[in-house]
Design a protein around this motif. Structure first.
Motif, PDB file in Angstrom:
ATOM      1  N   THR A 244       0.825  -1.198   0.000  1.00  0.00           N
ATOM      2  CA  THR A 244       0.000   0.000   0.000  1.00  0.00           C
ATOM      3  C   THR A 244       0.864   1.254   0.000  1.00  0.00           C
ATOM      4  N   ALA A 245       1.985   1.225   0.721  1.00  0.00           N
ATOM      5  CA  ALA A 245       2.865   2.401   0.785  1.00  0.00           C
ATOM      6  C   ALA A 245       3.399   2.762  -0.599  1.00  0.00           C
ATOM      7  N   THR A 246       3.889   1.768  -1.335  1.00  0.00           N
ATOM      8  CA  THR A 246       4.389   2.039  -2.690  1.00  0.00           C
ATOM      9  C   THR A 246       3.243   2.392  -3.624  1.00  0.00           C
ATOM     10  N   GLY A 247       2.092   1.760  -3.413  1.00  0.00           N
ATOM     11  CA  GLY A 247       0.930   2.064  -4.240  1.00  0.00           C
ATOM     12  C   GLY A 247       0.519   3.520  -4.152  1.00  0.00           C
ATOM     13  N   ARG A 248       0.639   4.107  -2.961  1.00  0.00           N
ATOM     14  CA  ARG A 248       0.313   5.534  -2.808  1.00  0.00           C
ATOM     15  C   ARG A 248       1.284   6.406  -3.605  1.00  0.00           C
ATOM     16  N   ILE A 249       2.557   6.056  -3.547  1.00  0.00           N
ATOM     17  CA  ILE A 249       3.570   6.838  -4.278  1.00  0.00           C
ATOM     18  C   ILE A 249       3.282   6.803  -5.778  1.00  0.00           C
ATOM     19  N   LEU A 250       3.042   5.598  -6.296  1.00  0.00           N
ATOM     20  CA  LEU A 250       2.771   5.467  -7.732  1.00  0.00           C
ATOM     21  C   LEU A 250       1.442   6.113  -8.097  1.00  0.00           C
ATOM     22  N   GLY A 251       0.480   6.053  -7.179  1.00  0.00           N
ATOM     23  CA  GLY A 251      -0.815   6.680  -7.429  1.00  0.00           C
ATOM     24  C   GLY A 251      -0.693   8.183  -7.589  1.00  0.00           C
ATOM     25  N   ARG A 252       0.197   8.796  -6.797  1.00  0.00           N
ATOM     26  CA  ARG A 252       0.418  10.238  -6.949  1.00  0.00           C
ATOM     27  C   ARG A 252       0.999  10.563  -8.326  1.00  0.00           C
ATOM     28  N   THR A 253       1.924   9.720  -8.771  1.00  0.00           N
ATOM     29  CA  THR A 253       2.508   9.934 -10.098  1.00  0.00           C
ATOM     30  C   THR A 253       1.457   9.797 -11.187  1.00  0.00           C
ATOM     31  N   ALA A 254       0.637   8.732 -11.095  1.00  0.00           N
ATOM     32  CA  ALA A 254      -0.412   8.525 -12.092  1.00  0.00           C
ATOM     33  C   ALA A 254      -1.409   9.680 -12.076  1.00  0.00           C
ATOM     34  N   GLY A 255      -1.746  10.162 -10.878  1.00  0.00           N
ATOM     35  CA  GLY A 255      -2.686  11.273 -10.773  1.00  0.00           C
ATOM     36  C   GLY A 255      -2.147  12.545 -11.383  1.00  0.00           C
ATOM     37  N   GLU A 256      -0.879  12.828 -11.126  1.00  0.00           N
ATOM     38  CA  GLU A 256      -0.262  14.028 -11.696  1.00  0.00           C
ATOM     39  C   GLU A 256      -0.207  13.965 -13.219  1.00  0.00           C
ATOM     40  N   ARG A 257      -0.017  12.740 -13.753  1.00  0.00           N
ATOM     41  CA  ARG A 257       0.090  12.588 -15.199  1.00  0.00           C
ATOM     42  C   ARG A 257      -1.269  12.349 -15.867  1.00  0.00           C
ATOM     43  N   LEU A 258      -2.319  12.196 -15.049  1.00  0.00           N
ATOM     44  CA  LEU A 258      -3.672  11.967 -15.553  1.00  0.00           C
ATOM     45  C   LEU A 258      -3.749  10.720 -16.425  1.00  0.00           C
ATOM     46  N   ILE A 259      -3.116   9.644 -15.969  1.00  0.00           N
ATOM     47  CA  ILE A 259      -3.211   8.367 -16.661  1.00  0.00           C
ATOM     48  C   ILE A 259      -3.989   7.382 -15.793  1.00  0.00           C
ATOM     49  N   GLY A 260      -4.509   6.336 -16.407  1.00  0.00           N
ATOM     50  CA  GLY A 260      -5.209   5.310 -15.667  1.00  0.00           C
ATOM     51  C   GLY A 260      -4.270   4.536 -14.760  1.00  0.00           C
ATOM     52  N   TYR A 261      -4.822   4.026 -13.661  1.00  0.00           N
ATOM     53  CA  TYR A 261      -4.000   3.348 -12.653  1.00  0.00           C
ATOM     54  C   TYR A 261      -4.805   2.234 -12.017  1.00  0.00           C
ATOM     55  N   SER A 262      -4.216   1.060 -11.956  1.00  0.00           N
ATOM     56  CA  SER A 262      -4.831  -0.085 -11.298  1.00  0.00           C
ATOM     57  C   SER A 262      -3.842  -0.632 -10.287  1.00  0.00           C
ATOM     58  N   ALA A 263      -4.301  -0.873  -9.066  1.00  0.00           N
ATOM     59  CA  ALA A 263      -3.392  -1.316  -8.018  1.00  0.00           C
ATOM     60  C   ALA A 263      -4.060  -2.349  -7.130  1.00  0.00           C
ATOM     61  N   GLU A 264      -3.387  -3.479  -6.940  1.00  0.00           N
ATOM     62  CA  GLU A 264      -3.782  -4.404  -5.878  1.00  0.00           C
ATOM     63  C   GLU A 264      -2.735  -4.289  -4.788  1.00  0.00           C
ATOM     64  N   LEU A 265      -3.177  -3.914  -3.600  1.00  0.00           N
ATOM     65  CA  LEU A 265      -2.250  -3.571  -2.538  1.00  0.00           C
ATOM     66  C   LEU A 265      -2.378  -4.545  -1.368  1.00  0.00           C
ATOM     67  N   GLY A 266      -2.134  -4.091  -0.159  1.00  0.00           N
ATOM     68  CA  GLY A 266      -2.062  -4.984   0.994  1.00  0.00           C
ATOM     69  C   GLY A 266      -3.414  -5.457   1.478  1.00  0.00           C
ATOM     70  N   GLY A 267      -3.370  -6.380   2.423  1.00  0.00           N
ATOM     71  CA  GLY A 267      -4.587  -6.898   3.027  1.00  0.00           C
ATOM     72  C   GLY A 267      -4.333  -7.406   4.434  1.00  0.00           C
ATOM     73  N   LYS A 268      -5.349  -7.373   5.247  1.00  0.00           N
ATOM     74  CA  LYS A 268      -5.326  -7.998   6.579  1.00  0.00           C
ATOM     75  C   LYS A 268      -6.593  -8.813   6.649  1.00  0.00           C
ATOM     76  N   ASN A 269      -6.552  -9.952   5.978  1.00  0.00           N
ATOM     77  CA  ASN A 269      -7.768 -10.645   5.573  1.00  0.00           C
ATOM     78  C   ASN A 269      -8.352 -11.523   6.680  1.00  0.00           C
ATOM     79  N   PRO A 270      -9.658 -11.384   6.945  1.00  0.00           N
ATOM     80  CA  PRO A 270     -10.305 -12.144   8.008  1.00  0.00           C
ATOM     81  C   PRO A 270     -11.015 -13.407   7.523  1.00  0.00           C
ATOM     82  N   MET A 271     -11.112 -14.362   8.415  1.00  0.00           N
ATOM     83  CA  MET A 271     -11.965 -15.529   8.234  1.00  0.00           C
ATOM     84  C   MET A 271     -12.974 -15.533   9.373  1.00  0.00           C
ATOM     85  N   ILE A 272     -14.237 -15.773   9.043  1.00  0.00           N
ATOM     86  CA  ILE A 272     -15.291 -15.897  10.050  1.00  0.00           C
ATOM     87  C   ILE A 272     -15.798 -17.331  10.043  1.00  0.00           C
TER      88      ILE A 272
END
Length: 527
Positions: A244-272
């Motif tokens: 997620t930390a790197t995803g934010r950095i790259l997201g800022r770059t994509a936003g500044e350049r106005l290009i599309g961006y797809s990111a799968e980032l971290g998880g803290k996944n639960p089981m019930i």
């Protein structure tokens, strides 16, 4: 097994030369002058090969080559593109043993987890090869006015897609996201993780053998901030899988350049686990949900919430099953869990467990490194009584560590499951009707019922991704291809101007249009 492991501890020199030939780094005038980086086997820590350390100039050359190739590729019909990927599907399956060997050598994962990668690549190739011609075909849409307006939705490739993929699934994530991008008519410039370059390069070689134009997909190996940063500054769309930390950095770059961006980032996944669950089935499935790929996957389960009535029964059975897991290096199918990727990841896992212990958590099984098996092995670990201030209560471990917590009822379980900044994966073990009810309340991009993650991940026909801080956009399904395209609305006006016919005043025309709109709504003639 030991004899086979010893034989395959290094990649053959001819394979290294073959795969290095796919790197854009070799387009340098004097490639022998480029710095190199060693690639080590996670099983033993020994060097299995090396790659060039790319720089910004290498990335620039890669984009030049890909853009030139992409212009011709965009004119190739989707059906002709699909033929290449159907052939690629067959080559991947035919070469599965070699691909699994390379994946295991680089990552240290067990054989079953390596097979998951091969299957993922084949499934994505088949699905998108079958779907691309239909998804990319021009579609007739209702016009503004019946008969006199004709509208068509067209799809065009975005250009050259940048892809930055991680080390945990280097084969699957190294090519599966690129498959729909290429089928959509794009070029790709990719950076695999420096720990695992050969998995991506080996499967790319098969894609070229299937007929993909040679320069269309470029691979640049090297340091993440240097190569990945240069890719993000040049691509027309950015696909990233990682933290997620790197995803934010790259997201800022994509936003500044106005290009599309797809990111799968971290998880803290639960089981019930509910009181009406089949506990024996849960005990059989939970170890793979938590410890596949040594817990080094974004969708791995790290938290388990169990209703009080079945808590002790599940805990006893689950701990017994985990203690019975076979841990070790090698290519045999009976190994349940392999190694962590490297020393840094081992240290990360040790720190999480030590922190929890120091703050009062109880380790009921596992909880220690196994240097007798290899330099980066760590036992599958289960904890209880984890306090709220322990790091592993809320932070992603990304290793073979899970904690179990008793809850009084389903409402409490759902509340705890959603109490996180992440929202990638979740699972529910319950009667199907109970499970579906709970699933609709969980803030996660994928929810498995009576399965940890495999069913949602393998359902490539449905979009999959993260909510909240776990990412944006989706892979899989139609969305996984169409995100790599630009939509073009082509509308033709016939016989009558949208401003009305000559000779009628604007006021009169306005009244006519209002009446027409009312009639169109009543008769359902307008969209």
């Amino acid at each position: 097994m030991a004899e086979r492991l010893n034989k395959q501890q290094k990649l053959p020199a001819n394979l290294i030369k073959k795969y290095l030939g796919l790197c854009a780094n070799l387009k340098r005038p004097h490639p022998e002058e480029a710095p190199r980086q060693e690639v080590r086997s996670a099983f033993s820590g020994e060097v299995i090969g090396w790659t060039y350390m790319g720089d910004e100039g290498d990335v620039e050359r890669a984009f030049d080559l890909a853009r030139t190739a992409q212009r011709s590729w965009a004119q190739t019909s989707p059906r002709d593109r699909a033929r290449i990927f159907r052939d690629f599907h067959d080559r991947v399956l035919a070469n599965r043993e070699l691909l699994m060997d390379i994946v295991q050598l680089e990552t240290g994962k067990n054989r079953a987890s390596a097979l998951d990668e091969v299957m993922d690549v084949a499934i994505n190739a088949r699905y998108y090869a079958n779907q691309a011609p239909k998804l990319l075909a021009a579609q007739s849409r209702p016009g503004a006015l019946p008969v006199v307006t004709q509208s068509e939705l067209q799809r065009s490739p975005v250009g050259v897609v940048g892809q930055i993929s991680p080390w945990n699934y280097p084969l699957a994530l190294g090519i599966s996201d690129a498959i729909p991008a290429l089928l959509a008519g794009n070029g790709v410039v990719a950076k695999p993780d420096h720990n695992t370059p050969f998995s991506a390069l080996s499967v790319l070689y098969l894609l070229y053998e299937s007929g993909l134009p040679r320069d269309l997909m470029q691979v640049v190996t090297g340091d993440g901030p240097v190569v990945g940063g240069a890719i993000s500054q040049r691509c027309d769309y950015l696909m990233f899988t990682g933290s997620t930390a790197t995803g934010r950095i790259l997201g800022r770059t994509a936003g500044e350049r106005l290009i599309g961006y797809s990111a799968e980032l971290g998880g803290k996944n639960p089981m019930i686990i509910t009181a009406d669950a089949d506990i024996q089935h849960v005990i059989a499935e939970a170890p793979s949900a938590c410890f596949s790929n040594s817990g080094q996957l974004c969708v791995s389960i790290e938290r388990i919430y169990v209703e009080a009535g079945v808590y002790q029964r599940f805990l006893d059975g689950f701990v017994a099953a985990v203690k019975n897991m076979k841990l070790g290096p090698g290519f045999d199918w009976n190994i349940d869990m392999g190694s962590l990727i490297n020393a840094a990841q081992l240290l990360r896992v040790e720190d999480f467990v030590s922190d929890a212990r120091e703050k009062g958590a109880t380790v009921v099984c596992g909880g220690k490194a196994r240097p007798d098996l290899g330099p980066y092995f760590y036992e599958p670990t289960v904890l209880v009584d984890v306090p709220d201030d322990a790091r592993l209560k809320t932070e992603e471990v990304f290793g073979p560590v899970v904690f179990i917590e008793k809850v009084n009822n389903i409402a409490e379980a759902v509340e705890k499951a959603n109490n996180t900044s992440y929202g990638l994966n979740a699972c529910v073990f319950a009667r199907p009707e109970t499970g579906r009810s709970i699933a609709s309340q969980l803030m996660a991009g994928g929810v498995g019922i009576n399965d940890g993650y495999a069913a949602t991940w393998a359902t490539v026909s449905s979009p999959l991704g993260g909510m909240k801080q776990s990412g944006m956009s989706r892979r899989h399904g139609p969305d996984g291809l169409l995100k790599y395209t630009e939509a073009r609305n082509v509308a033709e006006q016939r016989w009558l101007s949208m401003r009305g016919p000559a000779g009628i005043s604007r006021k009169t025309y306005a009244k006519v249009m209002v009446s027409a709109l009312k009639l169109g709504k009543k008769l359902h003639l307008l969209p």
